[in-house]
Design a protein around this motif. Structure first.
Motif, mmCIF file in Angstrom:
data_model
loop_
_atom_site.group_PDB
_atom_site.id
_atom_site.type_symbol
_atom_site.label_atom_id
_atom_site.label_comp_id
_atom_site.label_asym_id
_atom_site.label_seq_id
_atom_site.Cartn_x
_atom_site.Cartn_y
_atom_site.Cartn_z
ATOM 1 N N MET A 1 0.858 -1.269 0.048
ATOM 2 C CA MET A 1 0.373 0.284 0.244
ATOM 3 C C MET A 1 0.732 1.197 -0.064
ATOM 4 N N SER A 2 0.358 2.131 -0.641
ATOM 5 C CA SER A 2 1.107 3.944 -0.030
ATOM 6 C C SER A 2 0.632 4.552 0.545
ATOM 7 N N ILE A 3 1.338 4.797 2.092
ATOM 8 C CA ILE A 3 0.697 5.584 2.890
ATOM 9 C C ILE A 3 0.538 7.045 3.181
ATOM 10 N N ASN A 4 -0.805 7.143 2.718
ATOM 11 C CA ASN A 4 -0.704 8.502 2.840
ATOM 12 C C ASN A 4 -0.545 9.636 3.476
ATOM 13 N N ALA A 5 0.408 10.243 3.960
ATOM 14 C CA ALA A 5 0.244 10.544 5.923
ATOM 15 C C ALA A 5 -0.362 12.047 5.725
ATOM 16 N N SER A 6 -0.744 13.174 4.425
ATOM 17 C CA SER A 6 -0.890 14.115 4.607
ATOM 18 C C SER A 6 -2.291 14.603 5.202
ATOM 19 N N GLY A 7 -3.141 13.519 5.682
ATOM 20 C CA GLY A 7 -4.838 14.069 5.502
ATOM 21 C C GLY A 7 -4.687 14.384 7.499
ATOM 22 N N TRP A 8 -5.631 14.086 7.912
ATOM 23 C CA TRP A 8 -5.514 14.636 9.637
ATOM 24 C C TRP A 8 -6.053 13.314 10.556
ATOM 25 N N LYS A 9 -5.626 12.953 11.490
ATOM 26 C CA LYS A 9 -6.608 12.408 12.500
ATOM 27 C C LYS A 9 -7.332 13.221 12.884
ATOM 28 N N PRO A 10 -8.709 12.674 13.282
ATOM 29 C CA PRO A 10 -9.834 13.405 14.510
ATOM 30 C C PRO A 10 -8.759 12.651 15.485
ATOM 31 N N GLU A 11 -9.103 13.229 16.595
ATOM 32 C CA GLU A 11 -8.446 13.121 18.246
ATOM 33 C C GLU A 11 -9.378 13.692 19.146
ATOM 34 N N MET A 12 -9.551 12.852 20.279
ATOM 35 C CA MET A 12 -10.522 13.420 21.380
ATOM 36 C C MET A 12 -9.914 13.995 22.346
ATOM 37 N N GLY A 13 -7.881 14.595 22.367
ATOM 38 C CA GLY A 13 -7.969 15.397 23.093
ATOM 39 C C GLY A 13 -7.824 14.799 23.945
ATOM 40 N N SER A 14 -7.591 15.580 25.304
ATOM 41 C CA SER A 14 -7.286 15.653 26.930
ATOM 42 C C SER A 14 -7.506 16.779 27.261
ATOM 43 N N GLY A 15 -7.866 16.858 28.884
ATOM 44 C CA GLY A 15 -7.335 17.947 29.205
ATOM 45 C C GLY A 15 -9.374 17.688 29.977
ATOM 46 N N GLU A 16 -9.379 17.363 30.527
ATOM 47 C CA GLU A 16 -10.409 17.374 30.884
ATOM 48 C C GLU A 16 -10.829 18.315 32.176
ATOM 49 N N GLY A 17 -12.314 19.375 32.107
ATOM 50 C CA GLY A 17 -11.804 20.028 33.538
ATOM 51 C C GLY A 17 -11.384 21.416 33.548
ATOM 52 N N MET A 18 -10.890 21.741 32.175
ATOM 53 C CA MET A 18 -9.695 22.450 32.190
ATOM 54 C C MET A 18 -10.248 23.506 31.607
ATOM 55 N N GLU A 19 -10.350 25.172 32.064
ATOM 56 C CA GLU A 19 -10.757 26.422 32.217
ATOM 57 C C GLU A 19 -9.529 27.361 31.629
ATOM 58 N N VAL A 20 -9.751 27.198 30.310
ATOM 59 C CA VAL A 20 -8.712 28.306 29.280
ATOM 60 C C VAL A 20 -9.340 29.443 29.303
ATOM 61 N N GLN A 21 -8.711 31.036 29.677
ATOM 62 C CA GLN A 21 -8.981 32.436 29.803
ATOM 63 C C GLN A 21 -8.302 32.692 28.239
ATOM 64 N N THR A 22 -9.696 32.390 27.211
ATOM 65 C CA THR A 22 -9.076 33.051 26.056
ATOM 66 C C THR A 22 -8.985 34.691 25.558
ATOM 67 N N PHE A 23 -8.400 34.589 24.809
ATOM 68 C CA PHE A 23 -7.204 36.274 24.042
ATOM 69 C C PHE A 23 -8.726 36.739 24.251
ATOM 70 N N THR A 24 -10.290 36.186 23.494
ATOM 71 C CA THR A 24 -10.736 37.348 22.951
ATOM 72 C C THR A 24 -11.868 37.845 24.026
ATOM 73 N N GLY A 25 -11.413 36.714 25.753
ATOM 74 C CA GLY A 25 -12.871 36.806 26.323
ATOM 75 C C GLY A 25 -14.157 35.878 25.272
ATOM 76 N N ASN A 26 -14.306 35.365 24.474
ATOM 77 C CA ASN A 26 -15.366 34.931 23.797
ATOM 78 C C ASN A 26 -15.114 33.432 24.415
ATOM 79 N N ARG A 27 -15.910 32.295 24.469
ATOM 80 C CA ARG A 27 -16.129 31.399 24.809
ATOM 81 C C ARG A 27 -16.842 30.280 23.517
ATOM 82 N N ALA A 28 -16.142 30.178 23.145
ATOM 83 C CA ALA A 28 -17.090 29.605 21.573
ATOM 84 C C ALA A 28 -17.897 29.918 20.804
ATOM 85 N N LEU A 29 -18.487 29.563 21.009
ATOM 86 C CA LEU A 29 -20.237 30.621 20.529
ATOM 87 C C LEU A 29 -21.069 31.549 21.931
ATOM 88 N N MET A 30 -20.142 31.521 22.429
ATOM 89 C CA MET A 30 -20.885 32.987 23.855
ATOM 90 C C MET A 30 -19.999 33.277 23.849
#
Ligand code: PLP
Lengths: 521, 123, 452
Positions: free
Chosen positions: A1-30
Motif C-alpha cells: 500500500m502507499s501510506i498517505n500521511a497528508s490527511g489529519w487524524k481526528p483526536e478526542m484530546g484530553s484536558g478534562e475540566g480545564m478552564e482556559v482564559q481565551t484571548f478574546t474573552g469569548n467562549r466559542a459560541l458565547m
C-alpha cells in the motif's frame, strides 16, 4: 500500500475540566460584544443616501453646530452586532418561559407576516378614511371579537398597553361619576394587585386604599363591603387574580360595589385563563382591559410594544375615549373630534395620538381567526390544565400557599417556605437559569412570602412541562437542603449575578468617552 | 443627651431642643444595601407620624416618618454622595436629619434602648 | 390546532396526575351563573394558515399603500426608507419573543441594546440621560408635563399652539382629572410661531412651557430665549420633537436649554403602521433622573467583574413604588426602540446628517414648486421637511379629491382642527427622501386641477 500521511487524524484530546482564559474573552459560541460606541470607525455608515440637490437653507439659522456623537456601522457590522447580542437573550423561541402574569405564549409567525402586509404596515394614520377601509375593518372586527368574547357592550381600541387600558377604564369611571355629580375620591385595590393598578389610580387623581386578601388568596369580601361608602369611586379587581385564582365572589363584589354607588374595574391581564369559558360581562363588571400581548399572542419584544383595548359595560359606553371606529352602512368611519358631539358627547376625550396599536391589532386578529372560537376555548383549557399539572407535580416539594383550596387557573403559585441555609426565591430563580429555563415571576404577588408565580401557558407540550418540573424539583430540593452552591448561580449564563446595588448607587445610564489622557472639553 | 426609639425603627438623639433622627441598625439590616436617601431640607416643617424622608434599597422604597414634630434644621448631605453610610453607621454618620423640637412632650411616648431591644426581639 | 401541542391522551394523563375527572373540575371556582356552556354566538371556528392569510390579505388590499402613490403626509408620523436589515434583526426570536429584561444574566442582549438606545437618544436630543422608551410621542409629552409638576411643585403648563393637536388633546383629557392647569392656544397660519405669547405667559406659577420643534406647521423657532425666560421664573422648558430626522440638521433642544426633551421616534426604523406601535423618546437633564418615568438601563459589573447591564433606579416604578410611582407605565415600546437603535446605528453621524440634508433639500424644492400653483401660498419662512400651504379653499375636501386621483397629498388642518375655521385652508405637506421629483410634479398638477 502507499501510506498517505497528508490527511489529519481526528483526536478526542484530553484536558478534562480545564478552564482556559481565551484571548478574546469569548467562549466559542458565547461571544463578548462591545458597545457600538466602542466600535465606531469614524464616519462609518450602513446606508447609501442619494446626494442632495443644492437649495437655499430654510432652517432659520438653527443649523446644528456640533457633532451629535452617534456612531455608525456598515450593514455587515450592524447585522453581526445585533445578532451577537441577540444570542445573550432567553426567549420563548428557545424554551419554556414561565413568567407568571406575563403570559409568555408562542408568537405565531403568521401574525408577523400579516402585520407586515404593506396594506397594514405602510399606511398613514391620517390618510383620508376612504383610503383605509380595510384597516378600519380590522379594528372593527377585532373589537367585535373582544366584545363578544367578554360579553361586554363596547370596546375602546386606542390604549397602548395594559396600564394605559387601566387608565382608560378609570377615566371612564371618573367621568361617569362626575356626570352624575358624584366626586368620589377613593379606589380600592387588593393587596395582591399588580403595581400598575395603584399607580394608575394615582395617575388620574385617585387616592388608593388596599383591601386585604383572605387566607385562601381571594379578595376579602367582608372587608371590602365594610369599606364601601360614598367616597369610594370603585374597585380594581384582577380576575383571575394575581395568585392565579378565580375570584368566586366576583358577582357579589360587583353587586356590592354598584349598590354602594361605585363602579367595577377588572384587570383583565389574566383573561387568557377563561376565554371561551367565562365572559367577564356576566360577572357584573363595568370595564376591563385586555392585554393583546398576553392573551392574544402579540410578541413582547423585550418589553413592548403591547396593546390594551378596554371593554365597557353599557353604563360606561357613553364615556369611552376618542377616537373609535363605527360602521355606517357598508362604510367604516373613524369618529375623531369633529363629529364627537353628535355621536358621543360624553366621551372623556383622547388618550393618545392617532388610533391605537394597529400593528398589534393585525397580529391579534390573525391569532383569533387562526384559533377561532373553538380553539380559543381549547387554549384556555390547556393553559389551566398545564398550570394545574405543574401545581400538583411540585406541591410535595414546594409550599403552595393556596394549594389546599382547590385548583388554580392559568398559573401556579409557590412560596419560599422551608428553604434552608439562607437561600431564597432569588437563588432558586438563578438556579433555574443554569438549568436552561427562564425563571418564574419572583416576589410577586406581594401577599406571598418569596412568591414564585409560574405560568406555563398552553404553548408547552407535556414533555416540556415534565422537563421543567424535573429541573425545578431538583433546584427546590437543593434550596431546601441549603445547598450553598445555589448562591453562585447562574454559573453558565453569559453573565454571573450582576451588581444591582452598584448600578443604583452610581447610576451610569449612558455611555461616555473614556476621559484618559486628554482633558474633557 | 438622651436616646429614644420608635416602633418604626427610628432613633432620636436629643440635645437641648435639637433632635437628630436616623434609622436603627435593625432597620438597615432589614432593608439591605441602601442605594438612595432623600432627606428633608432645612426649614421643612414636619409633624409627628408624617412623611419626612425616603430610604431606598435596590428593590424597595420605604418612607421614614417624623418621630416628633418640629422644624428641620439640617438634612444629612453626606447621604446624597454616600447612601451606604446608612448601612455602615446607621446610628452615627448615617443620621438622616436634625430638627428643632416643637413639643418635647412627644418624646414621652417613645421607647428607650432597652425597651426597643425588647420590641425588636419580640418581632 | 397548530399552536397547541397537547394531545388528548396527554390531557387525560395530566388530569389523572392532578386528580381531576375532567377539565370542568379545574373551573369549579367559577360561579354557576357565569359558566358558559355552549358556544358564543356569531364567532367563527379555527382556520388554516392559508385561509387566515386570505382573509387578512383581502382587508389589506382595501387600503391605499403609502409606498405605491405620491405620498406627502406627516403631522407626527413620517414615511422614511427603513433598511431591510432592521426588520430582519427585530424578527430574531431572541429579541421578538423575549420579555422585559427582569433576569439580567439571560437578557444582556436586550439590556445592552437599551443602554445603546438611551445613549443615542440622549445625544440626539442633547440631553444627559434618556429612558428605555415610552408608548409614543403623545404619551411621553404628558409624562413630561407631570414630571415638570413633580420637579417644580407647580401645576400650570403653557402649551405652544404649535404643539401637535393630538398631544394637546391628550394633555387636556388628563389635566381635567389631575387638576393641572393648561394654557393652550390654536396655531395661526403665519410664518411666526407663538414664541411671543409663550414668553409673555411665563410667570412664577408656571411649571413648564411645552414647545414643539419643528412645530405642527413645520416652523422652527430658536428655543433659547424661551428656556432663559422659563429658567428665570423657576419653570422648565419641555421640547417636543415629532420628527427626529430633523435633529440631523438643526440644533438639539437640549443644547438650547430644554430641561426635558420628548418625542416620537417612529421616523427612524419603525414605519407608519397606521399610527402604532410607535416609540416615545424621553430624555432630560441628569439632575432630574429620579423624577423620570419609565424603565432605565444602567451599567454595572457581574460577580466576576465583567461589565454588564441591568434595569436600575426601579424604585421610581409602579412595581415597587405602586401609588407613589413616577408613572404607571409597565410595558413600553421595546421592540420599536430596538428598530430605532438599529436604524440609527446604520445611519451613524454621517448618515443621519446626509439624510437630514436630503430631506430638507427635497422639501425646499417641493415648497418652491407648490407655491407656484395658482392661489397657493407657502405659510412658512422656516421649515425642515414639512411645511404648510394656504390653499384658496378648504383643504380637507381637496385632500380627498387628491386621494381620488391616487395622490396622498398632505394632512389638512381641517382634519387636525375640525372646529377652527381660520385654519381650514391649511394643508401640511411633508417631503422626505422617499418623495421623487415626479411625485412633486404629480402633486403640483393635481392640486392645480383640484383647486381650479
Ligand atoms: C396583572 C397585571 N396587570 C396589569 C399589567 C400591566 O400591563 P402592561 O404591562 O401591558 O401595561 C400586567 C402586566 O405586566 C399584569 O400582569
Amino acid at each position: 500500500m502507499s501510506i498517505n500521511a497528508s490527511g489529519w487524524k481526528p483526536e478526542m484530546g484530553s484536558g478534562e475540566g480545564m478552564e482556559v482564559q481565551t484571548f478574546t474573552g469569548n467562549r466559542a459560541l458565547m461571544l463578548e460584544e462591545p458597545l457600538i460606541f466602542e466600535m465606531d470607525e469614524a464616519g462609518g455608515c450602513g446606508v447609501d443616501i442619494a446626494p442632495a440637490p443644492k437649495v437655499t437653507s430654510r432652517l432659520g439659522g438653527l443649523e446644528r453646530k456640533r457633532d451629535i456623537g452617534i456612531p455608525g456601522l456598515s450593514e455587515p457590522q450592524t447585522v453581526r452586532h445585533y445578532t451577537r447580542l441577540s444570542r445573550q437573550n432567553y426567549a420563548i423561541d428557545l424554551g419554556l418561559f414561565p413568567l407568571g402574569s406575563c403570559t409568555m405564549k408562542h408568537n405565531p409567525r403568521l401574525n408577523e407576516k400579516m402585520a407586515r402586509l404593506p396594506g397594514f404596515a405602510d399606511i398613514h394614520p391620517l390618510q383620508p378614511i376612504d383610503t383605509v377601509q380595510g384597516a378600519l375593518k380590522v379594528i372593527a372586527d377585532l373589537g367585535e371579537w373582544l366584545v363578544k368574547l367578554t360579553g361586554m357592550h363596547s370596546v375602546a381600541m386606542s390604549p397602548k398597553a395594559g396600564a394605559h387600558g387601566e387608565l382608560c377604564g378609570l377615566l371612564a369611571i371618573r367621568s361617569a361619576l362626575e356626570a352624575r355629580g358624584d366626586a368620589r375620591e377613593v379606589i380600592l385595590v387588593p393587596e395582591s394587585a399588580h403595581g400598575t393598578n395603584p399607580a394608575t389610580a394615582a395617575f388620574c387623581g385617585y387616592r388608593v386604599e388596599n383591601i386585604p386578601a383572605t387566607e385562601r388568596g381571594r379578595v376579602d369580601l367582608a372587608a371590602l363591603k365594610a369599606r364601601l361608602g360614598p367616597d369610594v369611586a370603585g374597585v380594581m379587581i384582577t380576575n383571575p387574580n394575581t395568585c392565579g385564582l378565580f375570584e368566586p365572589d366576583m358577582i357579589e363584589i360587583s353587586k356590592a360595589v354598584h349598590e354602594a354607588g361605585g363602579l367595577v374595574y377588572c384587570d383583565g391581564a389574566n383573561f387568557n385563563a377563561i376565554v371561551g369559558r367565562v365572559r367577564p360581562g356576566d360577572l357584573g363588571i363595568d370595564a376591563m382591559h385586555i392585554n393583546l400581548h398576553k392573551t392574544f399572542s402579540t410578541p413582547h419584544g423585550g418589553g413592548g410594544p403591547g396593546s390594551g383595548p378596554v371593554v365597557f359595560s353599557e353604563a360606561l359606553t357613553p364615556f369611552a375615549p376618542l377616537p373609535f371606529v363605527e360602521k355606517q352602512g357598508d362604510r367604516y368611519v373613524l369618529i375623531e373630534e369633529e363629529t364627537a358631539e353628535e355621536h358621543h358627547g360624553r366621551t372623556f376625550g383622547r388618550m393618545t395620538a392617532f388610533h391605537g396599536q394597529m400593528g398589534m391589532f393585525t397580529r391579534a386578529l390573525t391569532y383569533i381567526l387562526s384559533h377561532g372560537a373553538d380553539g380559543l376555548r381549547q387554549v384556555s383549557e390547556d393553559a389551566v390544565l398545564n398550570a394545574n399539572y405543574i401545581l400538583r407535580s411540585l406541591d410535595d416539594v414546594l409550599d403552595a400557599p393556596f394549594g389546599n383550596s382547590g385548583p388554580c387557573m392559568h398559573e401556579a403559585l409557590f412560596s419560599d417556605k422551608d428553604f434552608g441555609g439562607g437561600l431564597s426565591t432569588l437563588d432558586v430563580a438563578k438556579g433555574l437559569i443554569d438549568e436552561g429555563f427562564h425563571p418564574m415571576t419572583m416576589y410577586f404577588p406581594l401577599v406571598v412570602h418569596g412568591a414564585m408565580l409560574i405560568e406555563p401557558t398552553e404553548t408547552e407540550s407535556k414533555a416540556a412541562l415534565d422537563q421543567f418540573i424535573g429541573a425545578l424539583r431538583s433546584v427546590a430540593e437543593r434550596a431546601k437542603a441549603g445547598d450553598a452552591s445555589l448562591k453562585a448561580a447562574p454559573i453558565y449564563a453569559p453573565r454571573r449575578r450582576l451588581d444591582e446595588t452598584l448600578a443604583a448607587r452610581k447610576p451610569v445610564l449612558a455611555w461616555k468617552e473614556p476621559t484618559q489622557g486628554v482633558a474633557a472639553e | 443627651m438622651s436616646l429614644y426609639f420608635t416602633k418604626e425603627h427610628e432613633w432620636i438623639q436629643v440635645e437641648g431642643d435639637i433632635a437628630t433622627v436616623g434609622i436603627t441598625d435593625f432597620a438597615q439590616g432589614q432593608l439591605g444595601d441602601i442605594v438612595f436617601v432623600e432627606v428633608p431640607s432645612a426649614g421643612t416643617q414636619v409633624s409627628q407620624g408624617g412623611d419626612a424622608a425616603v430610604v431606598e434599597s435596590v428593590k424597595a422604597a420605604s418612607d421614614v416618618y417624623a418621630p416628633v414634630s418640629g422644624e428641620v434644621v439640617e438634612g444629612n448631605a453626606a447621604l446624597e454622595a454616600d447612601p451606604s453610610l446608612v448601612n455602615t453607621a446607621p446610628e452615627g454618620e448615617g443620621w438622616f436629619f436634625k430638627l428643632k423640637l416643637s413639643d418635647e412632650g412627644q418624646l414621652e411616648g417613645l421607647m428607650n434602648a432597652d425597651e426597643y431591644k425588647a420590641f425588636v426581639d419580640s418581632q | 390546532m397548530r399552536y397547541l401541542p397537547l394531545a388528548d391522551t396527554d390531557r387525560q394523563e395530566m388530569l389523572r396526575t392532578i386528580g381531576a375527572k375532567s377539565i370542568d373540575d379545574l373551573f369549579v371556582d367559577v360561579p354557576e351563573a357565569a359558566r358558559l356552556s355552549g358556544k358564543i354566538e356569531g364567532l367563527a371556528d379555527h382556520a388554516s394558515e392559508m385561509s387566515v392569510e386570505r382573509q387578512m390579505g383581502a382587508m389589506a388590499r382595501q387600503n391605499m399603500v403609502a409606498g405605491e402613490v405620491p405620498f406627502f403626509l406627516g403631522a407626527g408620523a413620517y414615511k422614511h426608507h427603513v433598511p431591510a436589515s432592521v426588520d430582519h434583526i427585530i424578527q430574531r426570536g431572541e429579541f421578538l419573543t423575549s420579555y422585559t429584561p427582569y433576569q439580567p444574566e439571560i437578557a444582556q442582549g436586550t439590556l445592552q441594546v437599551l443602554f445603546e438606545f438611551q445613549t443615542q437618544v440622549a445625544r440626539l436630543y442633547g440631553c444627559d440621560v434618556a429612558n428605555a422608551s415610552m408608548y409614543d410621542g403623545s404619551t411621553a409629552c404628558w409624562e413630561a408635563i407631570t414630571m415638570a409638576r413633580r420637579v417644580t411643585k407647580r401645576g400650570k403648563a403653557i402649551l405652544s399652539g404649535g404643539l401637535h393637536p393630538h398631544y394637546v388633546s391628550l394633555a387636556q383629557t388628563m389635566a381635567r382629572f389631575t387638576g393641572d392647569r393648561l394654557d393652550v392656544a390654536l396655531p395661526e397660519l403665519t410664518a411666526e410661531t407663538d414664541a411671543e405669547r409663550l414668553l409673555a405667559s411665563i410667570d412664577g406659577e408656571t411649571s413648564c412651557v411645552v414647545v414643539q420643534y419643528p412645530d405642527i406647521l413645520g416652523r422652527i423657532t430658536d428655543l433659547t430665549p424661551i428656556a432663559e425666560k422659563a429658567h428665570a421664573n423657576g419653570a422648565l422648558l419641555i421640547a417636543v420633537v415629532t420628527e427626529p430626522v430633523a435633529l440631523g440638521a438643526i440644533e438639539a433642544p437640549g443644547h438650547m436649554g430644554a430641561d426635558i426633551v420628548v418625542g416620537e421616534g417612529q421616523s427612524i426604523g419603525v414605519g407608519l403602521n397606521f399610527g402604532g406601535p410607535y416609540v416615545g423618546l424621553f430624555a432630560c437633564k441628569e439632575k432630574f433622573v429620579r423624577q423620570m418615568p419609565g424603565r432605565l438601563c444602567g451599567e454595572t459589573v457581574d460577580a466576576e467583574g465583567k461589565r454588564g447591564f441591568v434595569l436600575t433606579l426601579s424604585t421610581r416604578e409602579q412595581h415597587i413604588r405602586r401609588e407613589k410611582a413616577t408613572s404607571n407605565i409597565c410595558t413600553n415600546s421595546g421592540l420599536c426602540a430596538l428598530a430605532f437603535s438599529i436604524h440609527m446605528t446604520l445611519l451613524g453621524e454621517r448618515g443621519l446628517r446626509d439624510l437630514a440634508v436630503l430631506n430638507h433639500a427635497r422639501a425646499v424644492l417641493a415648497a418652491e414648486r407648490l407655491a407656484k400653483v395658482p392661489g397657493v401660498e407657502l405659510v412658512n419662512d422656516t421649515f425642515f421637511n414639512e411645511f404648510t400651504l394656504k390653499l384658496p379653499k378648504e383643504a380637507r375636501p381637496a385632500v380627498r379629491a387628491l386621494a381620488d386621483k391616487g395622490i396622498l397629498g398632505g394632512v389638512s388642518l381641517g382634519r387636525l382642527y375640525p372646529e377652527a375655521e381660520a385654519l381650514e385652508n391649511g394643508l401640511v405637506v411633508a417631503v422626505t427622501e422617499v418623495v421623487t421629483d415626479e411625485d412633486i410634479e404629480a402633486l403640483a398638477s393635481a392640486l392645480q386641477e383640484v383647486l381650479a
